[in-house]
Design an enzyme around this catalytic site. Structure first.
Site, mmCIF file in Angstrom:
data_model
loop_
_atom_site.group_PDB
_atom_site.id
_atom_site.type_symbol
_atom_site.label_atom_id
_atom_site.label_comp_id
_atom_site.label_asym_id
_atom_site.label_seq_id
_atom_site.Cartn_x
_atom_site.Cartn_y
_atom_site.Cartn_z
ATOM 1 N N TRP A 82 41.193 37.907 45.716
ATOM 2 C CA TRP A 82 42.219 38.768 45.118
ATOM 3 C C TRP A 82 43.609 38.522 45.691
ATOM 4 O O TRP A 82 44.588 39.060 45.159
ATOM 5 C CB TRP A 82 41.891 40.250 45.352
ATOM 6 C CG TRP A 82 40.502 40.657 44.990
ATOM 7 C CD1 TRP A 82 39.761 40.190 43.935
ATOM 8 C CD2 TRP A 82 39.673 41.611 45.679
ATOM 9 N NE1 TRP A 82 38.533 40.805 43.924
ATOM 10 C CE2 TRP A 82 38.446 41.680 44.984
ATOM 11 C CE3 TRP A 82 39.847 42.412 46.805
ATOM 12 C CZ2 TRP A 82 37.408 42.524 45.384
ATOM 13 C CZ3 TRP A 82 38.819 43.252 47.207
ATOM 14 C CH2 TRP A 82 37.605 43.302 46.502
ATOM 15 N N TYR A 224 34.764 46.600 33.448
ATOM 16 C CA TYR A 224 36.126 46.869 32.964
ATOM 17 C C TYR A 224 36.188 47.769 31.726
ATOM 18 O O TYR A 224 37.251 47.948 31.139
ATOM 19 C CB TYR A 224 36.899 45.557 32.765
ATOM 20 C CG TYR A 224 37.039 44.816 34.077
ATOM 21 C CD1 TYR A 224 37.996 45.207 35.013
ATOM 22 C CD2 TYR A 224 36.171 43.779 34.419
ATOM 23 C CE1 TYR A 224 38.106 44.568 36.232
ATOM 24 C CE2 TYR A 224 36.275 43.129 35.644
ATOM 25 C CZ TYR A 224 37.242 43.534 36.547
ATOM 26 O OH TYR A 224 37.346 42.906 37.765
ATOM 27 N N ASP A 253 27.433 46.124 36.967
ATOM 28 C CA ASP A 253 28.390 46.132 38.082
ATOM 29 C C ASP A 253 28.252 47.424 38.884
ATOM 30 O O ASP A 253 27.281 48.187 38.723
ATOM 31 C CB ASP A 253 29.814 45.917 37.530
ATOM 32 C CG ASP A 253 30.711 45.139 38.482
ATOM 33 O OD1 ASP A 253 31.201 45.751 39.465
ATOM 34 O OD2 ASP A 253 30.907 43.925 38.276
ATOM 35 N N ASP A 254 29.200 47.647 39.761
ATOM 36 C CA ASP A 254 29.264 48.817 40.636
ATOM 37 C C ASP A 254 28.983 50.109 39.859
ATOM 38 O O ASP A 254 29.548 50.302 38.781
ATOM 39 C CB ASP A 254 30.688 48.835 41.214
ATOM 40 C CG ASP A 254 30.906 49.905 42.255
ATOM 41 O OD1 ASP A 254 29.952 50.625 42.606
ATOM 42 O OD2 ASP A 254 32.057 50.014 42.735
ATOM 43 N N ASP A 365 30.428 41.156 46.427
ATOM 44 C CA ASP A 365 31.815 41.618 46.371
ATOM 45 C C ASP A 365 32.282 42.148 47.737
ATOM 46 O O ASP A 365 31.467 42.490 48.591
ATOM 47 C CB ASP A 365 31.911 42.712 45.311
ATOM 48 C CG ASP A 365 33.318 42.844 44.739
ATOM 49 O OD1 ASP A 365 34.241 42.191 45.242
ATOM 50 O OD2 ASP A 365 33.468 43.612 43.767
ATOM 51 N N CYS A 407 33.083 37.190 45.410
ATOM 52 C CA CYS A 407 34.186 38.032 44.930
ATOM 53 C C CYS A 407 34.790 38.719 46.152
ATOM 54 O O CYS A 407 34.081 39.019 47.106
ATOM 55 C CB CYS A 407 33.666 39.046 43.917
ATOM 56 S SG CYS A 407 34.971 39.954 43.053
ATOM 57 N N ARG A 422 35.222 34.286 42.041
ATOM 58 C CA ARG A 422 36.405 34.953 41.505
ATOM 59 C C ARG A 422 37.603 34.379 42.230
ATOM 60 O O ARG A 422 37.677 34.460 43.460
ATOM 61 C CB ARG A 422 36.295 36.455 41.740
ATOM 62 C CG ARG A 422 35.715 37.206 40.553
ATOM 63 C CD ARG A 422 36.701 37.354 39.415
ATOM 64 N NE ARG A 422 37.783 38.194 39.880
ATOM 65 C CZ ARG A 422 37.666 39.494 40.064
ATOM 66 N NH1 ARG A 422 36.567 40.131 39.746
ATOM 67 N NH2 ARG A 422 38.680 40.185 40.533
ATOM 68 N N ASP A 426 41.553 41.490 40.147
ATOM 69 C CA ASP A 426 40.900 42.096 38.990
ATOM 70 C C ASP A 426 41.835 42.118 37.788
ATOM 71 O O ASP A 426 43.020 42.416 37.936
ATOM 72 C CB ASP A 426 40.540 43.562 39.257
ATOM 73 C CG ASP A 426 39.424 43.729 40.266
ATOM 74 O OD1 ASP A 426 39.211 42.824 41.084
ATOM 75 O OD2 ASP A 426 38.791 44.794 40.233
#
Ligand code: 9PG
Length: 578
Positions: A82, A224, A253-254, A365, A407, A422, A426
């Site tokens: 990120w 998302y 995902d989470d 992640d 990630c 990644r 995001d």
């Protein structure tokens, strides 16, 4: 400009030492050996020559850039997935850590060394390209699993000079008396910027045993649209609509888990067993994928309750090291100590259990966490080695056939373990974030916003199929329940295609009509074409990488992404062919 090796440094251990030739150089309690190792390539090592253990923060080679015809622009490659990555100008731009009021955790999240930079020093991780009016130099490490590698550049004493340092960051790892550590070789080369980056990435990937041959990935991801509010019913309703979509992976995902750290226990919103949900995904014809943040645990998790000794600490007391402050997770989460054999065993068993439950695609992640400075069980390990040890444990448990997606991951230590990475911040169902920088200050470019993902996707395009499959982050195709305009959603999806990277859709499929489907089909056709060229050895290049803060072009073979990111009208992008 000419780059001339002038010195060695071991900050905090010895005064800087002038050096102009290879050989053995004493540096306080250390001895640094430098050797020419092929054209434009220096091998080096550091040894503790004394009778006492020595904690080594970093060792640096120093070059003086002479006859500089400025201004000097350089690539700032971010540390983890990120971290902001873009061009900067020496003497003009500042390292974001030098800005006002940056919280410590933000600095810890974006650099191996969280200490703020002073003055006009700029940092780039693993590699940089420095450009003046005479041409370009690359300075890059050829490896990242033994230690982090930071390139630091600052203006020199006069206008025609700059200083460049290649810093092997060991983060205070303790070297026993007599112990020698090989450091990652450093390349210094001249050439065309994009060719330099491409060649460097290929050599790095080959040396690190990159896993760059997984098939092109197409899939669905829950994040998302649903974020942490996702329920099993949401996943199943999308699964019921997915039959007509060209997905291979279907990734939860989470939000499914009981707590950060308890990856095998579901939240009440996911009433089925994890293995039953995987079975439903597999029966629908998809590869089950699941998200974890394997190196973090919430204080209320079962794992934290049962194993209070498994955490990294900070300060002198017993306080657990904080890995993230996430409101959506109910406060601070703590860092598992990846130098502790029981933790590594736990990581291996957890990954094996997820694969046994049917999830052969694991998104890993927030994996920068064990690089954060703190007290760890084994003080001889560097931050990069702590990250790598955690990843290696997950790979052991998951097996060679599992697809591992990194990630929030430092890029250097993970080459050779992950299949996908990644490579940017995001996306979000918005192009820019109106509250950008409120907390992260000058790190706003690393916050969730589609423009930020766009920037890194273009800047880091050259890593695709050299180190792994690039994951630019998800496309969002819906026209409702989003702040992205239809043209912005299309522009982003077009860039994902032109990058050749992984293509995961993150929408409630109930909101998608024929237009969304035909856009996805277009994106996948270009994506498969570019990816196949990259597999065959072509590079995915960004010709305006060093020309503008947010680049607008990508090229691979005959495929050209052309974009106009006009703020007022909104982003437009299309693919052309040459
Ligand atoms: C799940 C998400 C998604 C996403 C990841 C990562 O600092 N933060 O509060 C923060 C929250 C979320 C985030 C990154 C940082 O996103 O990149 O794809 O899996 O976690 O929580």
């Amino acid at each position: 400009m000419d780059l001339v090796l002038t010195g060695l440094e071991a900050p905090g251990l010895a005064p800087p030492s002038p050096v102009s030739s290879p050989g053995d150089h004493p540096l306080g309690p250390l001895v640094v050996q430098v050797a020419e190792d092929g054209p434009g390539r220096l091998a080096w090592s550091v040894a503790n020559r004394g009778d006492h253990p020595v904690a080594v923060r970093s060792v640096r080679m120093v070059w003086e850039g002479r006859s500089v015809r400025g201004p000097v622009r350089l690539l700032r490659n971010g540390w983890q997935s990120w971290s902001p990555s873009a061009v900067a100008t020496l003497g003009v731009d500042r390292d974001p850590s030098a800005g006002p009021a940056v919280p410590a955790l933000v600095r810890q999240t974006h650099h191996p060394d969280a200490e703020p930079v002073t003055g006009h020093e700029l940092r780039s991780e693993l590699v940089t390209v420095l450009v003046d009016r005479d041409g370009a130099h690359l300075v890059g490490f050829l490896g990242g699993d033994r230690h982090d590698g930071t390139v630091r550049a600052r203006p020199g004493a006069t206008d025609d000079r700059v200083e460049v340092r290649a810093e092997a960051y060991l983060g205070g790892a303790v070297l026993a008396p007599g112990e020698r550590r090989r450091l990652h070789p450093v390349e210094v080369r001249r050439g065309e910027p994009i060719d330099l980056l491409d060649g460097w990435a290929a050599r790095f990937g080959a040396a690190a045993g990159a896993r760059a041959d997984a098939p092109y990935q197409v899939g669905w991801c829950s994040w998302y649209h649903y974020f942490t509010g996702v329920t099993e019913a949401d996943v199943r309703s999308n699964l019921a609509r997915a039959a007509d979509w060209p997905f291979e992976v279907f990734q939860v995902d989470d939000g499914y888990q009981r707590a950060i750290g308890d990856w095998l226990v579901t939240d009440p919103s996911f009433p089925s067993e994890l293995s039953d949900l995987a079975l439903a995904i597999a029966h629908a014809g998809f590869r089950p994928g699941i998200w974890t943040a394997p190196f973090l645990a919430h204080p209320d998790s079962f794992v934290a309750g049962q194993h209070p000794g498994w955490f990294a600490r900070w300060g002198d007391g017993d306080k657990r090291l904080v890995g993230n402050v996430a409101p959506h997770w109910g406060g601070n989460v703590h860092v598992l100590d990846t130098t502790h054999p029981e933790v590594l065993d736990h990581l291996e068993r957890t990954a094996a259990a997820l694969v046994d439950a049917g999830y052969t695609y694991l998104k890993l992640d927030f994996t920068y966490a064990p690089a954060i400075a703190g007290r760890y069980h084994d003080p001889s390990r560097t931050p990069a080695e702590r990250v790598r040890a955690g990843y290696d444990a997950v790979r052991r448990g998951a097996g060679d056939d599992a697809f591992l997606l990194g990630c929030g991951a430092p890029l250097g230590p993970t080459v050779g373990v992950v299949d996908g990475m990644r490579i940017g911040p995001d996306v979000g169902p918005w192009w820019t974030n109106p509250r950008a920088g409120e907390i992260t200050r000058d790190y706003a470019g690393g916050e969730p916003a589609t423009v930020n993902a766009w920037r890194s996707t273009l800047v880091r395009s050259f890593l695709h199929r050299r180190w792994w499959l690039n994951d630019p982050d998800c496309v969002m195709l819906r026209a409702e329940a989003t702040e992205l305009s239809p043209t912005a959603a299309r522009a982003w999806a077009t860039a994902v295609g032109a990058s050749g990277g992984m293509a995961l859709v993150s929408d409630d499929l109930a909101l998608l009509g024929p237009d969304a489907r035909s856009l996805l089909d277009e994106v996948l056709a270009v994506g498969r074409e570019v990816d196949a060229l990259a597999v065959a050895g072509a590079s995915v290049r960004c010709p305006d990488l060093l020309e503008r803060p947010t680049p607008t072009r990508l090229e691979c073979g005959p495929v050209r992404l052309v974009a106009d990111l006009d703020e007022a009208r909104g982003p437009l992008a299309r693919v052309e062919r040459s």
